[in-house]
Design an enzyme around this catalytic site. Structure first.
Site, PDB file in Angstrom:
ATOM      1  N   CYS A   1     -33.945  99.159  82.512  1.00  0.00           N
ATOM      2  CA  CYS A   1     -34.661  99.919  83.534  1.00  0.00           C
ATOM      3  C   CYS A   1     -36.125  99.500  83.612  1.00  0.00           C
ATOM      4  O   CYS A   1     -36.752  99.641  84.644  1.00  0.00           O
ATOM      5  CB  CYS A   1     -34.570 101.410  83.250  1.00  0.00           C
ATOM      6  SG  CYS A   1     -33.039 101.865  82.467  1.00  0.00           S
TER       7      CYS A   1
ATOM      8  N   SER B   1     -26.592 109.411  82.786  1.00  0.00           N
ATOM      9  CA  SER B   1     -27.769 110.035  83.396  1.00  0.00           C
ATOM     10  C   SER B   1     -27.438 111.425  83.923  1.00  0.00           C
ATOM     11  O   SER B   1     -28.197 112.379  83.711  1.00  0.00           O
ATOM     12  CB  SER B   1     -28.308 109.161  84.540  1.00  0.00           C
ATOM     13  OG  SER B   1     -28.635 107.876  84.063  1.00  0.00           O
TER      14      SER B   1
ATOM     15  N   ASN C   1     -31.647 103.353  72.707  1.00  0.00           N
ATOM     16  CA  ASN C   1     -31.065 102.245  73.480  1.00  0.00           C
ATOM     17  C   ASN C   1     -31.837 100.937  73.346  1.00  0.00           C
ATOM     18  O   ASN C   1     -31.292  99.874  73.577  1.00  0.00           O
ATOM     19  CB  ASN C   1     -30.923 102.637  74.955  1.00  0.00           C
ATOM     20  CG  ASN C   1     -32.174 103.252  75.522  1.00  0.00           C
ATOM     21  OD1 ASN C   1     -32.641 104.285  75.042  1.00  0.00           O
ATOM     22  ND2 ASN C   1     -32.739 102.623  76.530  1.00  0.00           N
TER      23      ASN C   1
ATOM     24  N   THR D   1     -13.814 115.431  94.631  1.00  0.00           N
ATOM     25  CA  THR D   1     -12.545 114.901  94.113  1.00  0.00           C
ATOM     26  C   THR D   1     -12.826 114.029  92.899  1.00  0.00           C
ATOM     27  O   THR D   1     -13.726 113.192  92.927  1.00  0.00           O
ATOM     28  CB  THR D   1     -11.838 114.092  95.218  1.00  0.00           C
ATOM     29  OG1 THR D   1     -11.708 114.944  96.355  1.00  0.00           O
ATOM     30  CG2 THR D   1     -10.472 113.609  94.773  1.00  0.00           C
TER      31      THR D   1
HETATM   32  C1  PLP Z   1     -27.297 103.711  79.498  1.00  0.00           C
HETATM   33  C2  PLP Z   1     -27.923 104.942  78.978  1.00  0.00           C
HETATM   34  C3  PLP Z   1     -28.017 106.102  79.762  1.00  0.00           C
HETATM   35  C4  PLP Z   1     -27.603 106.132  81.207  1.00  0.00           C
HETATM   36  O1  PLP Z   1     -26.211 106.056  81.359  1.00  0.00           O
HETATM   37  P1  PLP Z   1     -25.613 105.718  82.812  1.00  0.00           P
HETATM   38  O2  PLP Z   1     -24.145 105.901  82.657  1.00  0.00           O
HETATM   39  O3  PLP Z   1     -25.982 104.304  83.073  1.00  0.00           O
HETATM   40  O4  PLP Z   1     -26.211 106.690  83.759  1.00  0.00           O
HETATM   41  C5  PLP Z   1     -28.576 107.233  79.204  1.00  0.00           C
HETATM   42  N1  PLP Z   1     -28.990 107.238  77.922  1.00  0.00           N
HETATM   43  C6  PLP Z   1     -28.909 106.150  77.136  1.00  0.00           C
HETATM   44  C7  PLP Z   1     -29.373 106.227  75.730  1.00  0.00           C
HETATM   45  C8  PLP Z   1     -28.373 104.968  77.634  1.00  0.00           C
HETATM   46  O5  PLP Z   1     -28.302 103.894  76.853  1.00  0.00           O
END
Ligand code: PLP
Length: 396
Positions: free
Chosen positions: A324, A71, A151, A237
């Site tokens: 989500c 993200s 996803n 850090t």
């Molecule tokens: C899981 C996912 C994210 C978010 O990744 P995080 O590390 O959970 O913030 C963004 N884009 C896609 C396509 C994802 O599958």
């Protein structure tokens, strides 16, 4: 039988990734910015992790910035490219209607700030055509952002062709490759990718750590003001153990990418064939241009949440829509973008399998889904109306 079939939401960490992290918590816990040896050892480890990530993507280590995950990498890429565009008076961005919310919500914010957003149509197969991208590019387009693999439905986009078009037109091209890295072979130079987001927990690494590849010469905003870490772009850090886990998991996944795909793909196809035998069901997304481990179906007159809960009783962890959106009653924006009717989109099931999947588990899942769908239909008033001809089937 216990089956974890939600690897698109997150994965179990690999032994190698866990073991790569432990020394950086117990022994080499120094701050990479410190000058004494355990600080410098941590700094060296960090830079070797950067080389590993760069090696897997085919870029140079200086083009990798570590982030807190996918993200953040998406946000950093979009806001940086938009800001660079704005400085040149270019405020048009091209994307698709089925991106991850990390991209879609960032685009919403940019729209409020006066950017114009074109979302390309992905209806039908869930694959964007390079021609659509080419036709949408205008003189004021500053960014094209299109995910590598979706996803929810796992469809893989023609990234190399889109990359070539963007490079020819001089438009920055970002891809959210969070679902693709470690699962399909990627080379950012061959594919003309300018920016790419990845996240460790989608390929058996730890949660809360990811990376952004940003081609040399493309300006990035300072996302977090603070120290000089990550080239001054992201103060704070560094998460050394997490980054070591990310690098180990990425190397492991990339080393056996073809072997894993050769094992998973036929089992995915067996799962698809088994679920297609359920009457009034449909596979979402192209059957070939998809991730080795992704299966996504809609079933007529089925409510996704009930399906999940009953599958959980049978030991299967699956998902309806993305992690989500589950827990909310909104139909998946991805399935709506494909052109599915709202009532059909509510009855979706995503099974995302990993390298440890067996044929026995696949057959168990087919039987379990078949039984649960039959049971839910037996108590459904909608199904009764369909049977009595008071309603038309949407899925034939
Ligand atoms: C899981 C996912 C994210 C978010 O990744 P995080 O590390 O959970 O913030 C963004 N884009 C896609 C396509 C994802 O599958």
């Amino acid at each position: 039988m216990k089956i974890y079939a939600d690897n698109a939401a997150t994965t179990r960490m690999s032994r190698r990734a866990i073991e790569a992290m432990i020394p950086y918590m117990e022994e080499v816990y120094g701050n990479p910015s410190s000058l004494y040896s355990i600080g410098q050892e941590a700094k060296d480890a960090l830079e070797s992790a950067r080389e590993t990530v760069a090696g897997c993507l085919g870029c140079s280590p200086g083009e990798i910035i570590f982030t807190s995950g996918g993200s953040e990498a998406d946000n950093q890429a979009l806001f940086s490219a938009a800001s660079a565009g704005e400085r040149k008076g270019k405020k048009h961005i091209i994307s698709t209607a089925f991106e991850h919310h990390a991209v879609l919500h960032a685009l919403k914010r940019l729209e409020k700030e006066g950017f114009e957003i074109t979302l390309l149509d992905v209806s039908g197969s869930g694959v964007v055509s390079p021609k659509q991208v080419e036709e949408a590019i205008r003189p004021d387009t500053c960014l094209v952002t299109i995910m590598y693999a979706n996803n929810e439905i796992g469809t893989i986009q023609p990234i190399a062709e889109i990359g070539r078009i963007c490079r020819e037109k001089g438009v920055t091209f970002h891809t959210d490759a969070v679902q693709a890295v470690g699962h399909v072979n990627i080379n950012v130079k061959d594919e003309n990718i300018d920016m790419l987001s990845l996240s460790a927990h989608k390929f058996h690494g730890p949660k809360g750590v990811g990376a952004l590849y940003c081609r040399k010469g493309i300006p990035l905003l300072n996302l977090i003001e603070g120290g000089a870490q990550e080239g001054g772009k992201r103060g704070g850090t560094e998460n050394v153990p997490g980054i070591m886990g990310l690098a180990a998991a990425m190397q492991e996944a990339c080393d056996k990418i073809d072997e894993s795909a050769a094992h998973i793909t036929p089992l995915r196809d067996r799962l698809i064939e088994g679920l297609e035998r359920i009457p009034h069901s449909i596979l979402n997304g192209d059957c070939k241009k998809r991730l080795p481990g992704n299966v996504n179906f809609c079933f007529e007159a089925i409510e996704g949440e009930s399906l999940l809960l009953l599958l959980d009783d049978k030991g299967i962890s699956a998902s309806s829509g993305s992690a989500c959106t589950s827990g909310s009653l909104h139909a998946s924006h991805v399935l709506l973008a494909l052109g599915r009717a709202v009532e059909i989109a509510h009855g979706s099931l995503r099974l995302s399998i990993a390298e440890d999947i067996t044929q026995e588990q696949v057959d168990y899942m087919i039987k379990a889904v078949d039984e649960v769908v039959a049971y839910l239909r037996s108590i459904s008033p909608v199904w009764r109306d369909l049977q009595e001809g008071k309603r038309e089937f949407i899925l034939k």
